[in-house]
Motif scaffolding. Structure first.
Motif, PDB file in Angstrom:
ATOM      1  N   SER A  91       0.826  -1.219   0.000  1.00  0.00           N
ATOM      2  CA  SER A  91       0.000   0.000   0.000  1.00  0.00           C
ATOM      3  C   SER A  91       0.848   1.250   0.000  1.00  0.00           C
ATOM      4  O   SER A  91       0.348   2.332  -0.303  1.00  0.00           O
ATOM      5  N   HIS A 133      -1.795  -2.458  -6.414  1.00  0.00           N
ATOM      6  CA  HIS A 133      -2.332  -2.099  -5.108  1.00  0.00           C
ATOM      7  C   HIS A 133      -3.851  -2.226  -5.135  1.00  0.00           C
ATOM      8  O   HIS A 133      -4.535  -1.356  -5.676  1.00  0.00           O
ATOM      9  N   PHE A 137      -7.560  -2.550  -3.156  1.00  0.00           N
ATOM     10  CA  PHE A 137      -8.142  -1.890  -1.983  1.00  0.00           C
ATOM     11  C   PHE A 137      -9.083  -2.859  -1.291  1.00  0.00           C
ATOM     12  O   PHE A 137      -9.851  -3.558  -1.946  1.00  0.00           O
ATOM     13  N   SER A 138      -9.047  -2.843   0.030  1.00  0.00           N
ATOM     14  CA  SER A 138      -9.802  -3.838   0.809  1.00  0.00           C
ATOM     15  C   SER A 138     -11.280  -3.432   0.951  1.00  0.00           C
ATOM     16  O   SER A 138     -11.551  -2.240   1.171  1.00  0.00           O
ATOM     17  N   ALA A 141     -10.740  -6.581  -1.380  1.00  0.00           N
ATOM     18  CA  ALA A 141     -10.187  -6.575  -2.747  1.00  0.00           C
ATOM     19  C   ALA A 141     -11.147  -7.191  -3.755  1.00  0.00           C
ATOM     20  O   ALA A 141     -11.053  -6.925  -4.938  1.00  0.00           O
ATOM     21  N   MET A 200     -13.891  -3.702  -3.935  1.00  0.00           N
ATOM     22  CA  MET A 200     -13.484  -2.353  -4.340  1.00  0.00           C
ATOM     23  C   MET A 200     -13.023  -2.349  -5.792  1.00  0.00           C
ATOM     24  O   MET A 200     -12.244  -3.186  -6.214  1.00  0.00           O
ATOM     25  N   GLU A 244      -4.596   0.480  -8.095  1.00  0.00           N
ATOM     26  CA  GLU A 244      -3.477   1.364  -8.441  1.00  0.00           C
ATOM     27  C   GLU A 244      -2.372   0.499  -9.031  1.00  0.00           C
ATOM     28  O   GLU A 244      -1.917  -0.442  -8.373  1.00  0.00           O
ATOM     29  N   GLY A 301      -3.625   7.569  -3.822  1.00  0.00           N
ATOM     30  CA  GLY A 301      -4.709   7.654  -2.844  1.00  0.00           C
ATOM     31  C   GLY A 301      -4.225   7.795  -1.421  1.00  0.00           C
ATOM     32  O   GLY A 301      -4.543   8.760  -0.724  1.00  0.00           O
ATOM     33  N   ASN A 302      -3.419   6.869  -0.951  1.00  0.00           N
ATOM     34  CA  ASN A 302      -2.987   6.902   0.452  1.00  0.00           C
ATOM     35  C   ASN A 302      -2.092   8.103   0.735  1.00  0.00           C
ATOM     36  O   ASN A 302      -2.107   8.648   1.837  1.00  0.00           O
ATOM     37  N   GLY A 338     -11.788   4.553  -4.751  1.00  0.00           N
ATOM     38  CA  GLY A 338     -11.042   3.923  -3.657  1.00  0.00           C
ATOM     39  C   GLY A 338     -11.456   4.418  -2.294  1.00  0.00           C
ATOM     40  O   GLY A 338     -11.243   3.747  -1.293  1.00  0.00           O
ATOM     41  N   TYR A 339     -12.100   5.601  -2.258  1.00  0.00           N
ATOM     42  CA  TYR A 339     -12.330   6.202  -0.945  1.00  0.00           C
ATOM     43  C   TYR A 339     -13.720   6.833  -0.806  1.00  0.00           C
ATOM     44  O   TYR A 339     -14.004   7.464   0.199  1.00  0.00           O
TER      45      TYR A 339
END
Ligand code: T1G
Length: 683
Positions: free
Chosen positions: A409, A430, A432-433, A435, A438, A442, A479-480, A629-630
């Motif tokens: 991540s 990458h 996203f959980s 998985a 989502m 990335e 994102g992160n 993703g968010y």
């Protein structure tokens, strides 16, 4: 080649659209359709008309590229009215996806024949619009109010079989017989005295009343919050019930134009094209060959490894999943089966599909079973030393030409690649959980990642139903990396006197599905916390030492009852206040406006830094990351489009206003330059 051509088959005029790639209803198509109906009217030899489309689909809607430009005649509503007013029966031959204006054209036809594999829908709401060519008035009259509301307000297409069941299509035929069957159907009805005309039907809307709409609004309240188009859709259908057709159409037009000229539709149209742009990799040689991916290896059968595996299994790609111990392997495989069976129980997949997916899954404790994989993805512990050791072993075992991917991540993909003899084959994937749910992926290209590896992973993303965005290597990728300044400011606001519930509420009101402290409770406050090393130095230490773990033990920033209803935790707020007092932080009342600016402007700034550094290919890619993703609210277009909307000068002024409280923040030169010139990120 004209977009619309006509030919005679005996006494049936066949009108064919050929406007690749999706037969969008461009001005040429509209002109061609109008001319074809006039041709049929003027030819006494013609007894019936069939409207069909070449290529992969019937009309997939109005031509979105024409939006925002001066309208060109004839307008779609007029073309559809001409079809409906035709003195000769018009049959729509539907294949592929009859969507939006495409389905509205079909509703103007007297009959609709669909290929069994076809789908029909009115997805305008997903563009912040509503069906603006009579769809909100004709569809309820054809299928009834409730099925029409479901289609129009969700925007989700329905399969042809369901369309037949609700009366939207008159016959289902085998895909390869569509045109022949449509011509035969047209000939068979040609001599009837009258033909069904959607706009004059009244039987299917009878009985719908205020209670019908109130119940629908209640059931869809979440969908209606903050987003204008769904409510407008409902109002248009209410007009279909309450008003004569002509007045209903006028109401539909007024509602449509208001949405079309609004910010939310511009934002959603931006995202429509942004999602497609994200799949394009700048600078990739056009002749880049992709590699065949016939077998995938997954390292780690935990939450991430299992979820990642499901993406490939569902797409029919065999997976070998590796764990260190049998118990962990058995547990991981059992969870995959449980997830599939839960989907089957909800009717989302058949029992056969579950067995097919599970039949493609092999478990092993031995790395050697990865040797013949075309792609291996590691989803092991997020520690660089472990990643490097794992990649060293994979490099020695997995066949040459295979792709070695890390699901990290945050960590440096180049450093991981350097642990192998084939850095050109190493890439970051990458997920996203969870998985398997989502949509975002990335794809992190290392400095040495080969173009073929990158192109293969982009194609694979589409194959497994992911929305992929290419990122360069930096801490947290796109994102992160942008989440970090938001989290930093959220924590700082707590120290300055804001309550967790206030910070969460501001983001909930903006349209996020949850705020940072709800997210922390959901994930667990003790993730990565080590009691042995905890010494009360950080707020998290203090909260965890007090036994607060979040939702998992009912006590976190919120207290949770048995139904997981949450109330702000007085205990947590006391700990925060005490911690802030000991740190000597001045407490003050903080406005919602400051909370929003302190949470979102630093994210926009980080996005600008990401662009400056070439980590993201384009601003719209950043919007796609945050949407998928968010949960950034789609009707604002994503962080960069939203910043464009409020003005980059507003963002810069806000950052400067709060600069003293955000000492860690470095304002992006790109942001300042664009703001100074009155420019935007998205052009
Ligand atoms: N107009 C213009 N271009 C379109 C388009 C459209 N409606 N739909 C797709 N494209 C382009 C897309 O940008 C891409 O271009 C290429 O076609 C392939 O698309 C009056 C007002 C049909 C299910 O919302 O859902 O009708 O990137 O990659 O995955 O009431 O396209 O190749 O240059 O998506 O196979 C309503 C939108 C419009 C349908 C095919 N209709 N399209 O998916 O291919 S508003 C829609 C889709 C309306 C009326 C109102 C999908 C698809 P490029 P793609 P795909």
């Amino acid at each position: 080649m004209p977009a619309i051509t006509t030919r005679r088959d005996g006494d049936v005029l066949i009108v064919t659209s050929d406007n690749p790639p999706v037969n969008a209803l461009s001005a040429d198509v509209r002109q061609g359709l109008a001319a074809a109906i006039a041709e049929a009217e003027g030819d006494p030899q013609v007894k019936a008309v069939v409207i069909a489309a070449a290529g992969r689909t019937f009309f997939a809607g109005a031509d979105i590229t024409e939006f925002g430009k001066p309208p060109r005649e004839p307008g779609l509503p007029a073309v559809i009215d001409a079809i409906e007013a035709s003195g000769k029966p018009v049959v729509a031959a539907i294949h592929g996806t009859a969507l939006g204006g495409g389905l509205e054209v079909a509703l103007g036809c007297h009959y609709r024949i669909a290929a069994a594999s076809a789908k029909l829908g009115l997805p305008e709401v997903k563009l912040g619009l509503l069906p603006g060519a009579g769809g909100t008035q004709r569809l309820p009259r054809v299928v009834g109010v409730e099925p029409a509301l479901a289609m129009i307000v969700t925007g989700d297409p329905i399969p042809a079989k369901k369309a037949a069941a609700i009366g939207l299509v008159d016959a289902l035929v085998a895909d390869d017989l569509l045109l022949a069957e449509a011509i035969a159907f047209a000939r068979a009805v040609a001599d009837k005295d009258a033909h069904p005309v959607a706009s004059t039907r009244a039987d299917r809307i009878a009985g719908a009343d205020a209670a019908t709409f109130a119940a629908f609004r209640k059931a869809n309240a979440r969908r209606l919050k903050g987003f204008e188009a769904p409510e407008a859709c409902i109002q248009a259908v209410e007009a279909a019930v309450a008003l004569p057709y002509a007045e209903g159409v006028a109401k539909e037009r007024a509602l449509f134009l208001k949405l079309m000229n609004g910010t939310q539709s511009r934002a959603l149209r931006h995202l429509f094209f942004a999602e497609r742009a994200a799949a394009k990799i700048d600078g990739l040689p056009a002749d880049t060959q992709t590699l065949p991916i016939a077998k995938v290896g997954i390292l780690g059968a935990g939450t991430m490894g299992g979820g990642i595996a499901m993406n490939f299994l569902t797409a029919g790609i065999p997976v070998t999943i590796i764990e260190r111990e049998q118990a962990a392997l058995d547990r991981g495989i059992a969870i995959i089966r449980k997830n599939y069976e839960a989907s089957a129980a909800k009717g989302r997949m058949t029992a056969e599909a579950v067995e097919k997916a599970m039949g493609n899954l092999a478990g092993s404790l031995d790395y050697a079973d990865l040797a013949d994989c075309d792609l291996v993805i590691e989803a092991v512990f997020e520690l660089m030393e472990i990643k490097k050791e794992v990649f060293g072993r994979l490099d020695a075992i997995v066949k040459q030409g295979a792709i070695l991917a890390t699901n990290t991540s945050y960590l440096d993909v180049d450093e991981i690649a350097a642990a192998t003899s084939r850095p050109e084959a190493v890439i970051g994937l990458h997920f996203f959980s969870p998985a398997n749910v989502m949509k975002l992926l990335e794809i992190v290209r290392g400095a040495k990642t080969a173009p073929a590896v990158l192109a293969t992973c982009m194609g694979l993303a589409r194959r497994i139903g992911k929305i992929a965005v290419v990122s360069g290597v930096c801490h947290g990728f796109i994102g992160n990396r942008m989440l970090s300044p938001r989290q930093r400011e959220a924590n700082a606001l707590l120290m300055e006197g804001a309550r967790p519930v206030d910070v969460d509420r501001v983001l909930l009101d903006f349209g996020f599905p949850m705020g940072p402290f709800q997210m922390a409770d959901l994930a667990g406050l003790d993730i990565g916390w080590d009691p042995a090393k905890s010494n009360g130095e950080t707020l998290r230490d203090r909260l965890c030492e007090a036994g607060l773990r979040g939702q998992k033990n009912g006590r976190g920033f919120y207290d949770y009852d048995a139904s997981r209803n949450r109330t702000p935790s007085a205990e947590a707020e006391a700990i925060i206040a005490d911690f802030a007092a000991k740190a000597g932080t001045e407490q003050r009342s903080i406005s919602d406006e400051e909370i929003l600016e302190r949470l979102l402007y630093p994210m926009v700034n980080e996005g600008a830094l990401i662009l400056e550094e070439g980590i993201a290919q384009r601003a719209s890619d950043i919007d796609i990351v945050w949407l998928n993703g968010y949960g950034w609210p789609a009707w604002t277009g994503g962080p960069m489009f939203w910043a464009d909307t409020i003005g980059l000068d507003t963002v810069v002024a806000g950052l400067e206003k709060h600069a003293a409280r955000m000492p860690a923040l470095r304002v992006s030169e790109l942001l300042k330059a664009r703001a100074a010139k009155g420019e935007t990120f998205n052009g």
